[in-house]
Design a protein around this motif. Structure first.
Motif, PDB file in Angstrom:
ATOM      1  N   VAL A  47      -7.870   8.868  -7.924  1.00 14.79           N
ATOM      2  CA  VAL A  47      -7.556   9.351  -6.475  1.00 14.79           C
ATOM      3  C   VAL A  47      -6.941   8.118  -5.592  1.00 14.79           C
ATOM      4  N   GLY A  48      -7.898   7.162  -5.814  1.00 10.79           N
ATOM      5  CA  GLY A  48      -7.434   5.810  -4.953  1.00 10.79           C
ATOM      6  C   GLY A  48      -6.055   5.101  -5.627  1.00 10.79           C
ATOM      7  N   PHE A  49      -5.755   5.223  -6.992  1.00 10.89           N
ATOM      8  CA  PHE A  49      -4.646   4.830  -7.266  1.00 10.89           C
ATOM      9  C   PHE A  49      -3.469   5.659  -6.808  1.00 10.89           C
ATOM     10  N   GLY A  50      -3.629   6.837  -6.993  1.00  9.09           N
ATOM     11  CA  GLY A  50      -2.595   7.711  -6.537  1.00  9.09           C
ATOM     12  C   GLY A  50      -2.282   7.412  -5.145  1.00  9.09           C
ATOM     13  N   ASN A  51      -3.286   7.415  -4.285  1.00  9.11           N
ATOM     14  CA  ASN A  51      -3.026   7.026  -2.789  1.00  9.11           C
ATOM     15  C   ASN A  51      -2.485   5.808  -2.676  1.00  9.11           C
ATOM     16  N   GLY A  52      -2.755   4.689  -3.403  1.00  5.69           N
ATOM     17  CA  GLY A  52      -2.007   3.832  -3.432  1.00  5.69           C
ATOM     18  C   GLY A  52      -0.574   3.583  -3.834  1.00  5.69           C
ATOM     19  N   LEU A  53      -0.109   4.556  -4.420  1.00  6.53           N
ATOM     20  CA  LEU A  53       1.403   4.938  -4.610  1.00  6.53           C
ATOM     21  C   LEU A  53       2.101   5.828  -3.535  1.00  6.53           C
ATOM     22  N   THR A  54       1.149   6.423  -2.797  1.00  8.03           N
ATOM     23  CA  THR A  54       1.721   7.236  -1.943  1.00  8.03           C
ATOM     24  C   THR A  54       1.571   6.731  -0.442  1.00  8.03           C
ATOM     25  N   VAL A  55       0.722   6.175   0.026  1.00  7.04           N
ATOM     26  CA  VAL A  55       0.485   5.868   1.468  1.00  7.04           C
ATOM     27  C   VAL A  55       1.553   5.009   2.031  1.00  7.04           C
ATOM     28  N   ALA A  56       1.892   4.147   1.566  1.00  3.67           N
ATOM     29  CA  ALA A  56       2.871   3.015   2.013  1.00  3.67           C
ATOM     30  C   ALA A  56       4.158   3.533   1.851  1.00  3.67           C
ATOM     31  N   ASN A  57       4.728   4.515   0.788  1.00  3.76           N
ATOM     32  CA  ASN A  57       5.730   5.215   0.542  1.00  3.76           C
ATOM     33  C   ASN A  57       6.039   6.132   1.632  1.00  3.76           C
TER      34      ASN A  57
END
Length: 401
Positions: A312-322
Motif C-alpha cells: 500500500v505504501g509503495f503504491g501510494n509512493g507511485l501515486t501521490v506525487a503524480n
C-alpha cells in the motif's frame, strides 16, 4: 543576508515547508495524556487538539490555495508561517485548555507548507519534471511521520509537553526567515482581482481530469488512514506485539511510501503520469488482496499483514506525487486552488475512512476488516485512475501526458 528573495526557492526549502506541516500533526501526539493531566481535563477534550487541527486545516486548504493564486505564493507562505509561529508560542504559554485549543487550531495555517509548496513546484517545472521533483519532496518528507512522534516523546520526557510547542515556535520563526531570504515569487500570472479568481473556479469544477486525479489521490491516502487506524488492534489482538513493535508496524507503510516516491523521482520524466499512477494503484490493490486471501486460508502471520502494508505504501509512493501534479496541471493558472481543493478532499475522505475503520474493526475481525477497507479504497482509487486514462484517450491533453 536579510534581503527579500527574488529567485525561485531551493527544493530543500519546499521540503522543509512540507515537513513541518506533517510534524505539526504528529510530533506532540505522545504528549496528549500529559496535556490532559496538566490542564485537569479528560483525554477526549485534549484530543480535540488533533481533530480540531485536522478539521480547520481542511478549510485552510480551501482558502490558502486560491489566495496564493490571487496574491502570489510568497506572501501567503510568509504570512502563514508568521501566524504559525505566533500560534505555537500561544500553545506553549497557554494556561487554560480552551486557550490552548484556540491557538492549536490556528496552528493549522501551517498547511500552507503543503498546499503552496506543491503549487510552487508546478510553477517552476513542466508537468513531468514537476512530478519527479514532487516525488523526491514526498520521499524526504516521509521521514517526518517516522521521526516526529519519537522526537516529541523524548522532548516530553526530558522537558515536559510544552517543549514540543517551543520547538514548533522556533521552527516556525526559523522557516519564516528562510522563506524571506529564499522563497522568491513563482506565480507570474496572479489573478487581477479576487472576483476574477472566483469566476475562474467553474473551469476547475468542470475539469473531468481534476476530479479523477483528486479522487485517485484521496482514495489512495484514505487506505493509509484506514491502516494506521486499525493496525494497533491487529497488532495487539492477533500478534500480541508490544508498543514498540506496534510502532514499527505503523511506520513500515512509510518505508514502502519512500520507495515508491524514489521510483517516481527516477521515472516520472520518462513515463506518463497516469501510467505510474495505475501501476501504483494496482500494487496497492493486489498486495492487500493477497494478504486478505492468505488470512482467509488461515495463513496468519505478522509478515502477511505488514507485507500488505508495504505494498500500500509503495503504491501510494507511485501515486501521490503524480496525481498531485496531474491535479495542478489540468488548469495551471489555478494550481494553488487545485492543490487546496484536492487537499481538502483528501482530509475529508481520510476522516470518513478513519471513522469507518474505528467503527467496524473489532478484536475478532481486525485484519479482515482493515484489509477489506483498504482493498475497497484501493479499488476505487484504481477506478478513478482508469477514468483519467479514459478521458486522456478520448480527449488528449498533451500537458499532462
Amino acid at each position: 543576508m536579510f534581503k527579500p528573495a527574488t529567485q525561485p526557492p531551493m527544493l530543500a526549502s519546499l521540503i522543509l515547508a512540507t515537513g513541518i506541516a506533517v510534524l505539526s500533526i504528529n510530533m506532540f501526539l505522545p504528549s496528549l495524556a500529559h496535556i490532559a493531566e496538566d490542564f485537569g481535563v479528560d483525554y477526549g477534550l485534549a484530543n480535540l487538539s488533533v481533530a480540531g487541527f485536522l478539521a480547520v486545516s481542511a478549510v485552510m486548504q480551501l482558502l490558502l490555495g486560491p489566495l496564493s493564486d490571487r496574491f502570489g505564493r510568497r506572501p501567503v507562505m510568509l504570512w502563514s508561517f508568521a501566524v504559525y509561529a505566533l500560534a505555537s508560542l500561544g500553545c506553549a504559554l497557554a494556561q487554560d485548555i480552551w486557550v490552548f485549543l484556540a491557538f492549536r487550531v490556528i496552528q493549522s495555517v501551517v498547511v500552507a507548507g503543503q498546499v503552496v509548496s506543491r503549487a510552487m513546484v508546478r510553477d517552476m517545472y513542466d508537468t513531468k519534471e514537476a512530478a519527479s521533483k514532487l516525488g523526491y519532496v514526498q520521499m524526504v518528507m516521509a521521514l517526518a511521520p517516522i521521526l516526529g512522534p519519537s522526537l516529541g516523546g523524548v522532548l516530553d520526557m526530558l522537558f515536559g509537553w510544552r517543549a514540543g510547542f517551543w520547538l514548533y515556535t522556533l521552527l516556525g520563526a526559523g522557516l519564516l526567515w528562510l522563506f524571506w531570504c529564499d522563497l522568491g515569487e513563482t506565480n507570474k500570472q496572479p489573478s487581477t482581482t479576487m472576483g476574477a479568481q472566483l469566476r475562474s473556479y467553474p473551469e476547475l469544477f468542470r475539469a473531468r481530469r481534476f476530479w479523477g486525479y483528486s479522487f485517485c489521490l484521496a482514495f489512495g491516502i484514505g487506505g493509509f488512514y484506514a491502516y494506521i487506524t486499525g493496525v494497533p488492534l491487529v497488532a495487539t489482538a492477533w500478534f500480541d506485539l508490544n508498543p514498540a513493535m506496534t510502532g514499527l508496524g505503523i511506520g513500515i507503510i512509510t518505508v514502502g511510501f519512500m520507495g515508491g516516491n524514489f521510483i517516481t523521482g527516477l521515472c516520472a520524466e520518462r513515463l506518463s503520469l497516469i501510467r505510474l499512477i495505475i501501476i501504483g494503484r494496482v500494487i496497492s490493490l493486489v498486495g492487500p488482496s493477497i494478504g486478505f486471501a492468505l488470512f482467509a486460508l488461515d495463513v496468519v502471520h505478522v509478515a502477511v499483514f505488514f507485507g500488505a502494508a508495504v505494498c500500500v505504501g509503495f503504491g501510494n509512493g507511485l501515486t501521490v506525487a503524480n496525481a498531485s501534479t496531474g491535479v495542478m496541471s489540468v488548469r495551471p493558472h489555478l494550481a494553488g486552488s487545485a492543490s487546496g481543493l484536492s487537499g481538502a478532499l483528501v482530509v475529508a475522505l481520510g476522516a470518513v475512512l478513519t471513522t469507518l475503520t474505528g467503527a467496524v474493526v473489532s478484536p475478532d475481525n481486525a485484519p479482515f476488516a482493515v484489509l477489506g477497507i483498504i482493498i475497497v479504497s484501493s479499488a476505487l482509487g484504481l477506478l478513478s485512475a482508469l477514468y483519467v486514462a479514459w478521458v486522456d484517450a478520448h480527449d488528449p491533453l498533451p500537458s499532462v501526458q
